[in-house]
Design an enzyme around this catalytic site. Sequence first.
Site, PDB file in Angstrom:
ATOM      1  N   CYS A  85     -31.013  19.082  13.536  1.00 55.47           N
ATOM      2  CA  CYS A  85     -30.229  19.904  14.451  1.00 55.47           C
ATOM      3  C   CYS A  85     -29.011  19.114  14.921  1.00 55.47           C
ATOM      4  CB  CYS A  85     -30.993  20.359  15.687  1.00 55.47           C
ATOM      5  SG  CYS A  85     -32.399  21.381  15.308  1.00 55.47           S
TER       6      CYS A  85
ATOM      7  N   ARG B 111     -27.068  17.841   9.373  1.00 54.92           N
ATOM      8  CA  ARG B 111     -28.239  17.595  10.217  1.00 54.92           C
ATOM      9  C   ARG B 111     -29.240  18.747  10.177  1.00 54.92           C
ATOM     10  NH1 ARG B 111     -27.335  13.441  13.900  1.00 54.92           N
ATOM     11  NH2 ARG B 111     -29.011  14.194  15.215  1.00 54.92           N
TER      12      ARG B 111
ATOM     13  N   TRP C 235     -32.262  22.818  12.312  1.00 55.24           N
ATOM     14  CA  TRP C 235     -33.310  22.454  11.360  1.00 55.24           C
ATOM     15  C   TRP C 235     -34.597  22.881  12.041  1.00 55.24           C
ATOM     16  CZ3 TRP C 235     -37.672  19.293  11.176  1.00 55.24           C
ATOM     17  CH2 TRP C 235     -38.162  18.986   9.903  1.00 55.24           C
TER      18      TRP C 235
ATOM     19  N   ASN D 146     -31.515  19.803  20.661  1.00 55.88           N
ATOM     20  CA  ASN D 146     -32.031  19.099  19.485  1.00 55.88           C
ATOM     21  C   ASN D 146     -33.191  18.247  19.959  1.00 55.88           C
ATOM     22  OD1 ASN D 146     -32.433  17.462  17.216  1.00 55.88           O
ATOM     23  ND2 ASN D 146     -30.855  16.022  17.878  1.00 55.88           N
ATOM     24  N   GLY D 147     -34.365  18.474  19.399  1.00 55.43           N
ATOM     25  CA  GLY D 147     -35.528  17.693  19.813  1.00 55.43           C
ATOM     26  C   GLY D 147     -36.761  18.560  19.784  1.00 55.43           C
TER      27      GLY D 147
ATOM     28  N   GLU E 136     -38.244   5.173  -5.288  1.00 55.11           N
ATOM     29  CA  GLU E 136     -36.981   5.763  -4.836  1.00 55.11           C
ATOM     30  C   GLU E 136     -36.455   6.768  -5.873  1.00 55.11           C
ATOM     31  OE1 GLU E 136     -35.518   6.067  -2.179  1.00 55.11           O
ATOM     32  OE2 GLU E 136     -33.431   6.475  -2.604  1.00 55.11           O
TER      33      GLU E 136
ATOM     34  N   LYS F  30     -35.752  10.624  -4.922  1.00 49.78           N
ATOM     35  CA  LYS F  30     -34.439  11.267  -5.123  1.00 49.78           C
ATOM     36  C   LYS F  30     -34.609  12.558  -5.917  1.00 49.78           C
ATOM     37  CE  LYS F  30     -32.318   9.880  -2.779  1.00 49.78           C
ATOM     38  NZ  LYS F  30     -32.649   8.816  -1.896  1.00 49.78           N
TER      39      LYS F  30
ATOM     40  N   GLU G 196     -36.369  15.326  -3.769  1.00 52.99           N
ATOM     41  CA  GLU G 196     -35.684  15.925  -2.623  1.00 52.99           C
ATOM     42  C   GLU G 196     -34.505  16.806  -3.003  1.00 52.99           C
ATOM     43  OE1 GLU G 196     -33.629  11.790  -0.919  1.00 52.99           O
ATOM     44  OE2 GLU G 196     -34.498  13.216   0.441  1.00 52.99           O
TER      45      GLU G 196
ATOM     46  N   HIS H 227     -55.384   3.772 -13.698  1.00 50.66           N
ATOM     47  CA  HIS H 227     -56.469   3.997 -12.727  1.00 50.66           C
ATOM     48  C   HIS H 227     -56.464   5.416 -12.169  1.00 50.66           C
ATOM     49  CE1 HIS H 227     -57.556  -0.193 -12.916  1.00 50.66           C
ATOM     50  NE2 HIS H 227     -56.279  -0.513 -12.766  1.00 50.66           N
TER      51      HIS H 227
ATOM     52  N   LYS I  87     -30.423  15.150   7.378  1.00 49.65           N
ATOM     53  CA  LYS I  87     -29.987  13.772   7.170  1.00 49.65           C
ATOM     54  C   LYS I  87     -30.605  12.824   8.183  1.00 49.65           C
ATOM     55  CE  LYS I  87     -27.342  10.761   5.168  1.00 49.65           C
ATOM     56  NZ  LYS I  87     -27.762  10.381   3.814  1.00 49.65           N
TER      57      LYS I  87
END
Length: 631
Positions: free
Chosen positions: A2, A27, A76, A102-103, A506, A510, A513, A529, A626
């Site tokens: 947000c 955001r 968000w 925001n929160g 990573e 990537k 996402e 395994h 982000k």
Amino acid sequence: MCGIVAVTGFKNALPLLMNGLEKLEYRGYDSAGIAIINSETQNITCNKAEGKLQNLKNLLNKNNIPGTTGIGHTRWATHGKPEVKNAHPHIDSSGEVAVVQNGIIENFQELKNKLEKEGIAFNSDTDTEVIPHLIQRELNTLGKLNLDNNGSTLLVAVRNVINDLEGSYALAVLWAAAPNSLVVARRQAPLIIGLGEGEFMCASDTPAIANFTNIILPMEDEEIGLLTPLGVEIYDSNNERQYRNPISLNISEQIIDKMNFKHYMLKEIYDQPETAKNWLEKYLIKNSKNGQFQINLPFDTSFFESIERIEIIACGTSKHAAMVGSFLLEQFAGIPTNVFYASEFRYSPPPLLPNVLTIGVTQSGETADTIAAINMEITRRSLVEDETFKPNLIAITNRTESSIGRQISNIIDIGAGIEIGVAATKTFYAQLLSFYGLAIQFAQIKGTKSKEEISKLIVELYKLPPLLEDLIEKHNQSAEKLAHDFFNIKDVVFLGRGINYPIALEGALKLKEISYIHAVGYPAGEMKHGPIALLDKKVPVISIASPGEVFDKVISNAQEAKARDSYLIGIAPKCNGTQIFDYLMTMPESNEWISPLLNIIPLQLLSYHIAAHRGLDVDQPRNLAKSVTVE
Ligand code: AGP
């Protein structure tokens, strides 16, 4: 997570709000909205739209909304689906109070139940909506005390309400009866105030106001502020007025252009040679006596001598950088190191040990879990009287003005420039480099590596920028070609070992996402395994095989995948052993210590091209944000 922006002044509020929301869209982009007060009619006009900001723009259809005080929000979703009714601003039943937040208000249900019993009807499923209702109720109780200074009345009302809120928030509040006032407050969520010409503004992040000012006042936790066209007043939780010097921002760093790239992510991948160059210029200095280069961290590192153990706290991509860092700190500098997910560390920290260095890694500097974990660590260490348990802290961040920058004084500013793509690329790169810097510094101080070995590593770091330019150019093409063949796959396995195991993680993150393809990163030797059961001809395996300690082992593990019919993509040099790959993303022969700094490039490009080929919104992938400022 947000974004909020707000302004009051002598100019039209709408252009600043819309420009700010554009810059904050990274955001969150589930919905967006604005509310503006018309000071003549004392009416609040609120417009909201589901989805991207463009939908709000279409709704406004270039119409101006008169008024010089307003608030805006890009969401968000946490509580309530991404629908118009849940979009901010939220307005109380009388239509007089508007709030963006925001929160997460953790006790919202309890507050909502109370308000509903009092007959207040709710229009959304959000936690935020309790706030305007509570403020309106408070204003009624205060009896609109001081009508010639309604801003102060609003300030008192908001202060009384936030005392009852549990959780974290950054909020901005409008009241129709105070058309030239804006009240803002923060607790564990970012908020900065901007001092412009003829206007004062506030936002979740600096780029939102960079077109309007470069002078900011970051707000601290538990502070509340009153903004009017005439100035800004900030108060702490004891109602003490706060005075502090404004900070001047480097505007060119805040205004970001996509240039000719189709997406910010691709531009940011291409930025990496420059990122490396900047980092090297900043943190490597030439010793004038012997002509040798050494690491120059921006704080006194003599306390490293007493450090016996390192604990690193991070999330997501930052954690992967930390894992490479942990490998370097243990294997190169000889310091026992552990890496923790911040969200786990918060609730199950390891037992306290003496002489520990705690490193917080967060590109945004605002990740709620990381900030809370560091706070918790500072608190529990400060309670121990024994000096050897005192907190020793370093922050590795791209945003020195952020929450972590204010929490920790020993900061490694990774200096990658603002990153807009939600998928971290160049900030990961600069975080990696920062760990190389730390490992070298520790190795020097502890004497765990010879001067020659350290110089050799520094020389390798120096070779990076031109090497990266070539690699990006070359693999931009090979990745595009591979993407053409693989954009429809359903599962991918990434394998790596040793220092390149975090690079496999990573690479998988990537791909997940931005392309929404299921991908898993695994230590190559562990595949047998369990995950090997997944393999067949429909599941390609991307294997990172850099010459060095584990090269032969990785090749054998790749062989095991090939025997299960997986298509094998190698991130490896053309050399004996790598002929087993069905497709080779050819890497230069390199020193093993440096290999993660090269291997990440084709993986970033491959994810990018697969997502772009699928026609997805690469820079703003679904469900992500982000900066994750909620728990
Ligand atoms: C990176 O591509 C991700 N979007 C995400 O995992 C990110 O790294 C994580 O949320 C941590 O962010 P931070 O570095 O700002 O703390």
